[in-house]
Design an enzyme around this catalytic site. Structure first.
Site, PDB file in Angstrom:
ATOM      1  N   GLY A  40       0.840  -1.203   0.000  1.00  0.00           N
ATOM      2  CA  GLY A  40       0.000   0.000   0.000  1.00  0.00           C
ATOM      3  C   GLY A  40       0.867   1.241   0.000  1.00  0.00           C
ATOM      4  O   GLY A  40       1.759   1.367   0.829  1.00  0.00           O
ATOM      5  N   ARG A 140       1.619 -23.860 -12.082  1.00  0.00           N
ATOM      6  CA  ARG A 140       1.057 -23.806 -13.453  1.00  0.00           C
ATOM      7  C   ARG A 140      -0.468 -24.001 -13.455  1.00  0.00           C
ATOM      8  O   ARG A 140      -1.044 -24.634 -14.338  1.00  0.00           O
ATOM      9  CB  ARG A 140       1.715 -24.839 -14.397  1.00  0.00           C
ATOM     10  CG  ARG A 140       2.969 -24.348 -15.031  1.00  0.00           C
ATOM     11  CD  ARG A 140       4.189 -24.578 -14.210  1.00  0.00           C
ATOM     12  NE  ARG A 140       4.558 -25.985 -14.162  1.00  0.00           N
ATOM     13  CZ  ARG A 140       5.451 -26.502 -13.333  1.00  0.00           C
ATOM     14  NH1 ARG A 140       6.062 -25.727 -12.459  1.00  0.00           N
ATOM     15  NH2 ARG A 140       5.738 -27.765 -13.376  1.00  0.00           N
ATOM     16  N   GLN A 220       6.776  -2.843  -1.065  1.00  0.00           N
ATOM     17  CA  GLN A 220       7.321  -3.568   0.092  1.00  0.00           C
ATOM     18  C   GLN A 220       8.821  -3.282   0.267  1.00  0.00           C
ATOM     19  O   GLN A 220       9.256  -2.184  -0.037  1.00  0.00           O
ATOM     20  CB  GLN A 220       6.996  -5.051  -0.020  1.00  0.00           C
ATOM     21  CG  GLN A 220       5.481  -5.239  -0.116  1.00  0.00           C
ATOM     22  CD  GLN A 220       5.060  -6.656  -0.341  1.00  0.00           C
ATOM     23  OE1 GLN A 220       5.641  -7.350  -1.150  1.00  0.00           O
ATOM     24  NE2 GLN A 220       4.024  -7.080   0.334  1.00  0.00           N
ATOM     25  N   ALA A 294      -1.494   0.662   5.562  1.00  0.00           N
ATOM     26  CA  ALA A 294      -2.366   1.266   4.550  1.00  0.00           C
ATOM     27  C   ALA A 294      -3.310   0.214   3.959  1.00  0.00           C
ATOM     28  O   ALA A 294      -4.362   0.536   3.445  1.00  0.00           O
ATOM     29  CB  ALA A 294      -1.518   1.886   3.437  1.00  0.00           C
ATOM     30  N   ARG A 298      -3.564  -2.599  10.317  1.00  0.00           N
ATOM     31  CA  ARG A 298      -2.937  -3.255  11.471  1.00  0.00           C
ATOM     32  C   ARG A 298      -1.880  -2.331  12.070  1.00  0.00           C
ATOM     33  O   ARG A 298      -1.118  -1.693  11.316  1.00  0.00           O
ATOM     34  CB  ARG A 298      -2.208  -4.536  11.027  1.00  0.00           C
ATOM     35  CG  ARG A 298      -3.122  -5.723  10.867  1.00  0.00           C
ATOM     36  CD  ARG A 298      -2.330  -7.006  10.659  1.00  0.00           C
ATOM     37  NE  ARG A 298      -1.741  -7.103   9.338  1.00  0.00           N
ATOM     38  CZ  ARG A 298      -1.009  -8.138   8.924  1.00  0.00           C
ATOM     39  NH1 ARG A 298      -0.737  -9.131   9.738  1.00  0.00           N
ATOM     40  NH2 ARG A 298      -0.523  -8.183   7.703  1.00  0.00           N
ATOM     41  N   LEU A 327      11.900  12.105   9.232  1.00  0.00           N
ATOM     42  CA  LEU A 327      12.765  12.773  10.216  1.00  0.00           C
ATOM     43  C   LEU A 327      11.923  13.559  11.222  1.00  0.00           C
ATOM     44  O   LEU A 327      12.318  13.734  12.370  1.00  0.00           O
ATOM     45  CB  LEU A 327      13.724  13.744   9.513  1.00  0.00           C
ATOM     46  CG  LEU A 327      14.969  13.161   8.854  1.00  0.00           C
ATOM     47  CD1 LEU A 327      15.846  14.276   8.320  1.00  0.00           C
ATOM     48  CD2 LEU A 327      15.766  12.289   9.811  1.00  0.00           C
TER      49      LEU A 327
HETATM   50  P1  GDP Z   1       5.294   2.923   1.248  1.00  0.00           P
HETATM   51  O1  GDP Z   1       4.595   1.617   1.164  1.00  0.00           O
HETATM   52  O2  GDP Z   1       6.763   2.758   1.373  1.00  0.00           O
HETATM   53  O3  GDP Z   1       4.897   3.911   0.184  1.00  0.00           O
HETATM   54  O4  GDP Z   1       4.842   3.562   2.626  1.00  0.00           O
HETATM   55  P2  GDP Z   1       3.378   3.916   3.094  1.00  0.00           P
HETATM   56  O5  GDP Z   1       2.759   4.862   2.169  1.00  0.00           O
HETATM   57  O6  GDP Z   1       2.600   2.696   3.463  1.00  0.00           O
HETATM   58  O7  GDP Z   1       3.689   4.584   4.489  1.00  0.00           O
HETATM   59  C1  GDP Z   1       4.238   5.732   4.555  1.00  0.00           C
HETATM   60  C2  GDP Z   1       3.318   6.614   5.381  1.00  0.00           C
HETATM   61  O8  GDP Z   1       4.115   7.619   5.875  1.00  0.00           O
HETATM   62  C3  GDP Z   1       2.249   7.315   4.553  1.00  0.00           C
HETATM   63  O9  GDP Z   1       1.120   7.545   5.345  1.00  0.00           O
HETATM   64  C4  GDP Z   1       2.907   8.639   4.162  1.00  0.00           C
HETATM   65  O10 GDP Z   1       1.992   9.687   3.950  1.00  0.00           O
HETATM   66  C5  GDP Z   1       3.720   8.887   5.386  1.00  0.00           C
HETATM   67  N1  GDP Z   1       4.968   9.619   5.185  1.00  0.00           N
HETATM   68  C6  GDP Z   1       5.859   9.507   4.163  1.00  0.00           C
HETATM   69  N2  GDP Z   1       6.931  10.300   4.402  1.00  0.00           N
HETATM   70  C7  GDP Z   1       6.696  10.888   5.606  1.00  0.00           C
HETATM   71  C8  GDP Z   1       7.440  11.807   6.407  1.00  0.00           C
HETATM   72  O11 GDP Z   1       8.541  12.214   6.094  1.00  0.00           O
HETATM   73  N3  GDP Z   1       6.886  12.164   7.596  1.00  0.00           N
HETATM   74  C9  GDP Z   1       5.663  11.723   8.007  1.00  0.00           C
HETATM   75  N4  GDP Z   1       5.215  12.130   9.179  1.00  0.00           N
HETATM   76  N5  GDP Z   1       4.932  10.868   7.277  1.00  0.00           N
HETATM   77  C10 GDP Z   1       5.450  10.463   6.097  1.00  0.00           C
END
Ligand code: GDP
Length: 420
Positions: A40, A140, A220, A294, A298, A327
């Site tokens: 996700g 298969r 992933q 996402a 969970r 960060l």
């Molecule tokens: P992916 O599968 O690697 O794309 O990661 P996901 O989208 O499942 O999870 C990343 C989550 O972290 C999402 O809700 C993003 O909006 C959020 N996110 C990504 N970069 C940052 C960040 O620098 N800071 C914060 N607070 N949230 C972030």
């Protein structure tokens, strides 16, 4: 750079979707080559949240062509529901979103099989049917997108699938779907999907020949790879760089591989996690980082950054650059810890263990860093607090790969590129 790959270096959820979205602004093609709707990616644009499971995150940029290639376990239900939300947001996808003829379909029976395996063996999957779909490919028995247009093939495959899977489903007290239900599901999908089906490998080859900008979107992360990850707590494909050529159907060596890592560690579900923090720190990371899946919502398990695992992941994914996310989540903490070695008894481990029973026993050794203040509004990489720069320099030195940028918030603009 003609071909760039974005891959996760941890257990997924590193924040790849956001980086892909940013890089896609300059790409002609955005390509998914592995995994299925168990992955996700979340992209937030002007407060609007898009979650992609199957459609490449690059679709939000109207000029890109998006390819779902052979290596993806293609879930039509997820695909059509993502299309619907894109239509609602007035993002046109026709003639710029293509699905490989060779991709294997996730069928409703695969989702039931995941549920059955979970009930009988407690293996804890996302229940999206991805593992059973890839397993049927190897047996298969699978149905590919192209097979949807051959009623005789579908009939014969559905018959076999029901013969093979019904006893397992019944053992788990799940009623198998009828032949007619599966057949009409395939008919319905074949009609709705027809205008998106293409030879994605040929499209990609043509794009490569013309020097187009191509962005490969990994899903992933390396530590979930079926062979290199913490088996058996892994996914059922090769989500990082080694899955690219086979997943695309074109021999591809990206010039730039961006390894994405979160500045702490998370993982969903069971499996060894040496730096896990089950107490207050874990709660803080989960709460501030919004660490809930996402795909399944969970809660993710949380802990400190794990450099021995990342060194191992770098050997497999060979990133040419690192991108460090979240960060902002660590901002305000007094102390930040980074695991830089594993020990068992008096022995230091020099290699990441293949045996997960060893990984379960390792004692992580930590280096402590002073925390940093707010990073959201700093505006440039060089203006990050010196404590954060020190932390990033340590990661670079330990992993031997340059940090090319960081993310300091979930919004599209909250991304700082390092300029040399
Ligand atoms: P992916 O599968 O690697 O794309 O990661 P996901 O989208 O499942 O999870 C990343 C989550 O972290 C999402 O809700 C993003 O909006 C959020 N996110 C990504 N970069 C940052 C960040 O620098 N800071 C914060 N607070 N949230 C972030």
């Amino acid at each position: 750079m003609a071909v760039t790959a974005v891959v996760g270096l941890q257990w997924g959820d590193e924040g790849k979707g956001k980086l892909v979205d940013a890089l896609a602004a300059r790409a002609d093609y955005v390509v998914r080559y592995a995994s299925g709707s168990n992955a996700g990616h979340t992209v937030i644009v002007n407060g609007r949240r898009f979650v992609f499971h199957i459609v490449p995150s690059g679709i939000l940029h109207q000029r890109t062509t998006c390819l779902i290639c052979r290596g993806v376990a293609f879930d039509p239900e997820s695909f059509f529901s993502e299309l619907k939300s894109l239509q609602e947001a007035k993002i046109a996808c026709e003639r710029r979103l293509w699905v490989s003829r060779r991709a294997h379909l996730v069928l409703p029976i695969h989702k039931l099989e995941d549920e059955a395996l979970d009930r009988l063996l407690g293996i804890g999957t996302t229940k999206r049917g991805v593992g059973p779909c890839y397993a049927d490919r190897a047996y298969r028995l699978g149905i590919r997108v192209i097979d949807l247009y051959s009623p005789a093939t579908i009939r014969q495959r559905i018959k076999t699938l029901l013969e093979v899977k019904s006893p397992l489903l019944r053992k788990a007290q799940i009623e198998p779907p009828s032949f007619d239900r599966l057949f009409s599901w395939c008919e319905d999908v074949s009609q709705r999907l027809q205008s998106f089906v293409a030879d994605t490998a040929a499209i990609l080859q043509k794009a490569l020949n013309s020097g187009a900008e191509i962005l490969l979107e990994g899903a992933q992360g390396v530590m979930l790879d079926i062979d290199h990850g913490t088996y058996p707590y892994v996914t059922s494909c090769h989500p990082a760089t080694d899955g690219i050529s086979s997943g695309c159907g074109v021999s591809l060596l990206p010039q730039r591989v961006i390894g994405v890592l979160k500045c702490y560690t998370t993982r969903v579900g069971a499996g060894p996690f040496p730096t896990e923090e089950e107490g207050d720190i874990g709660e803080i990371l989960r709460g501030r980082g919004g660490e809930f899946g996402a795909t399944t919502s969970r809660p993710r398990r949380c802990g400190w950054l794990d450099l021995p695992a990342l060194k191992y992941a770098c050997r497999i994914a060979a990133p040419t650059q690192l991108f460090v996310t979240k960060l902002d989540v660590l901002a305000g903490l007094q102390k930040i810890k980074v695991c830089n070695a594993y020990r068992i008894g008096q022995d230091m481990l020099t290699e990441f263990p293949a045996d997960i029973s060893v990984l379960e026993k390792v004692e992580p050794l930590f280096k402590e860093f002073c925390g940093w203040g707010d990073v959201k509004g700093v505006g440039a990489f060089s203006r990050l607090p010196f404590q954060a720069l020190e932390f990033l320099a340590f990661i670079e030195e330990e992993l031997g790969v340059e940090v090319g940028g960081v993310s300091v918030g979930s919004e599209r603009m909250e991304l700082l590129e390092r300029r040399s």
